[in-house]
Scaffold this motif. Structure first.
Motif, mmCIF file in Angstrom:
data_model
loop_
_atom_site.group_PDB
_atom_site.id
_atom_site.type_symbol
_atom_site.label_atom_id
_atom_site.label_comp_id
_atom_site.label_asym_id
_atom_site.label_seq_id
_atom_site.Cartn_x
_atom_site.Cartn_y
_atom_site.Cartn_z
ATOM 1 N N GLY A 166 28.918 16.424 0.461
ATOM 2 C CA GLY A 166 29.282 17.591 1.266
ATOM 3 C C GLY A 166 28.340 17.699 2.447
ATOM 4 N N GLY A 183 26.150 13.897 12.023
ATOM 5 C CA GLY A 183 27.375 13.117 12.196
ATOM 6 C C GLY A 183 28.365 13.213 11.051
ATOM 7 N N VAL A 184 28.106 14.079 10.087
ATOM 8 C CA VAL A 184 29.014 14.175 8.941
ATOM 9 C C VAL A 184 30.399 14.662 9.378
ATOM 10 N N ARG A 205 20.044 11.188 4.166
ATOM 11 C CA ARG A 205 19.470 9.857 4.388
ATOM 12 C C ARG A 205 18.007 9.957 4.800
ATOM 13 N N TYR A 238 24.951 18.997 3.955
ATOM 14 C CA TYR A 238 23.625 19.313 3.439
ATOM 15 C C TYR A 238 22.803 20.064 4.485
ATOM 16 N N THR A 293 34.082 11.657 2.346
ATOM 17 C CA THR A 293 33.086 10.797 2.968
ATOM 18 C C THR A 293 32.156 10.206 1.917
ATOM 19 N N ASP A 294 30.978 9.704 2.348
ATOM 20 C CA ASP A 294 30.091 9.028 1.399
ATOM 21 C C ASP A 294 28.957 9.918 0.903
ATOM 22 N N ASP A 340 20.341 15.751 7.035
ATOM 23 C CA ASP A 340 20.913 14.459 6.663
ATOM 24 C C ASP A 340 20.174 13.915 5.427
ATOM 25 N N LYS A 343 41.492 13.003 4.729
ATOM 26 C CA LYS A 343 40.914 12.009 5.631
ATOM 27 C C LYS A 343 39.798 11.243 4.923
ATOM 28 N N GLY A 352 36.748 8.329 5.464
ATOM 29 C CA GLY A 352 35.923 7.621 6.453
ATOM 30 C C GLY A 352 35.755 6.149 6.098
ATOM 31 N N GLY A 353 35.043 5.444 6.964
ATOM 32 C CA GLY A 353 34.892 3.991 6.861
ATOM 33 C C GLY A 353 34.370 3.490 5.525
HETATM 34 P P1 ADP Z 1 32.609 8.774 7.429
HETATM 35 O O1 ADP Z 1 32.698 7.313 7.685
HETATM 36 O O2 ADP Z 1 33.085 9.174 6.078
HETATM 37 O O3 ADP Z 1 33.225 9.591 8.522
HETATM 38 P P2 ADP Z 1 30.001 9.358 8.520
HETATM 39 O O4 ADP Z 1 28.981 8.279 8.475
HETATM 40 O O5 ADP Z 1 30.684 9.620 9.814
HETATM 41 O O6 ADP Z 1 31.057 9.082 7.372
HETATM 42 O O7 ADP Z 1 29.349 10.742 8.022
HETATM 43 C C1 ADP Z 1 28.690 10.811 6.797
HETATM 44 C C2 ADP Z 1 27.193 10.665 6.998
HETATM 45 O O8 ADP Z 1 26.713 11.759 7.765
HETATM 46 C C3 ADP Z 1 26.372 10.729 5.739
HETATM 47 O O9 ADP Z 1 26.253 9.470 5.141
HETATM 48 C C4 ADP Z 1 25.019 11.277 6.217
HETATM 49 O O10 ADP Z 1 24.043 10.284 6.305
HETATM 50 C C5 ADP Z 1 25.309 11.813 7.600
HETATM 51 N N1 ADP Z 1 24.850 13.191 7.793
HETATM 52 C C6 ADP Z 1 24.173 13.647 8.872
HETATM 53 N N2 ADP Z 1 23.885 14.930 8.755
HETATM 54 C C7 ADP Z 1 24.376 15.350 7.576
HETATM 55 C C8 ADP Z 1 24.397 16.603 6.886
HETATM 56 N N3 ADP Z 1 23.831 17.690 7.401
HETATM 57 N N4 ADP Z 1 25.010 16.654 5.683
HETATM 58 C C9 ADP Z 1 25.581 15.562 5.155
HETATM 59 N N5 ADP Z 1 25.592 14.350 5.752
HETATM 60 C C10 ADP Z 1 24.999 14.225 6.950
#
Ligand code: ADP
Ligand code: ASP
Ligand code: MG
Length: 402
Positions: free
Chosen positions: A176, A208-209, A183, A178, A172-173, A181, A6, A8-9
């Motif tokens: 893995g 939201g990962v 960010r 973490y 995803t971006d 987040d 899968k 993501g965007g």
């Molecule tokens: P996709 O479009 O690939 O589904 P998302 O934006 O839905 O991507 O999910 C990836 C994002 O989730 C990351 O860029 C990150 O900022 C956020 N995120 C939030 N919590 C976590 C976490 N605990 N570990 C990793 N990423 C996280």
């Protein structure tokens, strides 16, 4: 092997990224594996479609909104199939109708009920990569539905479950999962492994990962997940039932800004009031999170709770129109709040975890609005402006960095 991959965007945001994904999938396919690719809409296109809908109608009919949003994923799968064609790799794109992904009726937040596998199996048997639209389904009235924001993860896990896939990889971006987040928390550390239960809590509390339903489904059907980056070959994070790594006190900190606090003041202090109030909200599919009941003046009580920010206006409308039934005097809503949570199976046997979190917030002079706990989590509601300071302070207090 049958592999579900899968993306993501951000992983399919432009031409280069689409070819990058196509290349990664073609490698697996050429090794003789069966490959199913689940895609999200390109970049921020779901947000853009929602904004377009609101330009036309500030309160768009939910059926039509789903009709619009499902086009986003359809663009991605068709373009991906075109990329495979350029590379001479046989593939076919399928949307939820063509696969037949059956969901519940509700628009915007439907649940997958059943997936027909005939068409997918047929295409795999003819040695084609099958590219499936994430996030969407079809209800019993033949209307398109969507699975909630981030729902493509759930599509992937559901396909892996029904087809008994050998691997389910979520690209995803980030590299893995973490400890927070990355960010917001620069010191966040990538986890090698995490249990379903911990990830489910983190996802539900704002990480939201992964879509929380995808984790729920992975646990139910025993689908082991790998979350990793589509842009490099670093090892990702494995999500599974039990982890081998030594249990940390807590495994992560989650931040959720998509929340609002609603308070109903001056309710009668009688049996049945909480039932009436929350029943009204449940009827309209509004999820209530942290709940606090406190004693008010003159034999009254106040009930405060949080809902997702998108549901706040509807929740207030519903409660206001039933004020005479529930008997409250006043309703207020605060959208400038955020939820910070710590999650970890290790806290079950360790008293003092909550106190440590509160101390970290106190040291930053951050005021706590509401608290809720379970065996493996502690959640606090604070002012939104303190959110990033709070997650970093809590992350530091539990020494989660490398
Ligand atoms: P996709 O479009 O690939 O589904 P998302 O934006 O839905 O991507 O999910 C990836 C994002 O989730 C990351 O860029 C990150 O900022 C956020 N995120 C939030 N919590 C976590 C976490 N605990 N570990 C990793 N990423 C996280
Ligand atoms: N495109 C949808 C969204 O933005 C689904 C997803 O990305 O998983 O929510
Ligand atoms: Mg996502």
């Amino acid at each position: 092997m049958l592999i579900v991959k899968k993306f993501g965007g951000t992983s399919v945001a432009d031409k280069e990224r689409i070819f990058n994904v196509a290349k990664r999938c073609a490698e697996d396919f050429k090794k003789g594996n069966d490959v199913i690719v689940v895609l999200s809409a390109m970049g921020k296109s779901t947000d853009e479609l929602i904004a377009k809908a609101h330009e036309i109608n500030p309160d768009p009919p939910k059926r039509e909104l789903d009709m619009l949003l499902t086009t986003g994923e359809q663009v991605s799968v068709a373009l991906m199939a075109m990329a495979f064609d350029v590379m001479d790799v046989p593939s076919v794109s399928l949307n939820a109708f063509q696969v037949s992904m059956h969901t519940t009726r509700v628009h915007g937040n439907a649940r997958l009920k059943r997936i027909d596998t005939d068409r997918i199996m047929h295409e795999l048997e003819h040695r084609r990569i099958v590219i499936v639209t994430g996030f969407q389904g079809v209800n019993k009235y033949d209307n398109y539905t969507t699975l909630g924001r981030g729902g493509s993860d759930t599509t992937a896990v559901a396909l892996a479950a029904v087809l008994h896939a050998d691997a389910c990889e979520i690209y995803t971006d980030v590299d893995g999962i973490y400890t927070a987040d990355p960010r917001y928390v620069p010191k966040a550390r990538k986890l090698e492994e995490i249990t379903y239960d911990e990830m489910l809590d983190l996802a539900t509390l704002g990480a939201g990962v992964l879509h929380n339903r995808s984790v729920e489904m992975a646990k139910k059907y025993g689908v082991q997940l790998v979350v990793r980056s589509s842009l490099n070959d670093h090892e990702g994070t494995i999500v599974k039932e039990e982890t081998n790594v030594e249990r940390m006190l807590i495994s992560g900190v989650a931040l959720d800004k998509n929340t609002a606090r609603i308070s109903v003041i001056g309710l009668e202090d009688q049996p049945g009031i909480a039932f009436k109030l929350f029943h009204l909200l449940a009827r309209d599919n509004i999820n209530v999170d942290v709940i606090l009941q406190s004693i008010g003046r003159d034999n009254t009580k106040d009930i405060s709770f949080t809902v997702s920010r998108d549901d706040a206006d509807l929740a207030i409308k519903i409660l206001e129109s039933h004020m005479s039934r529930i008997g409250g005097k006043h309703i207020s809503c605060n959208k400038e709040v955020a939820k910070v949570s710590i999650v970890g199976a290790g806290m079950m046997s360790n008293p003092g975890v909550a106190a440590k979190m509160f101390e970290a917030l106190y040291n930053q002079n951050i005021n706590i609005n509401m608290i809720s706990t379970s065996e493996i989590r502690v959640t606090v509601l604070i002012h939104e402006r303190d959110a990033e300071r709070a997650v970093n302070a809590v992350h530091d207090a539990f020494e989660l960095e490398e």
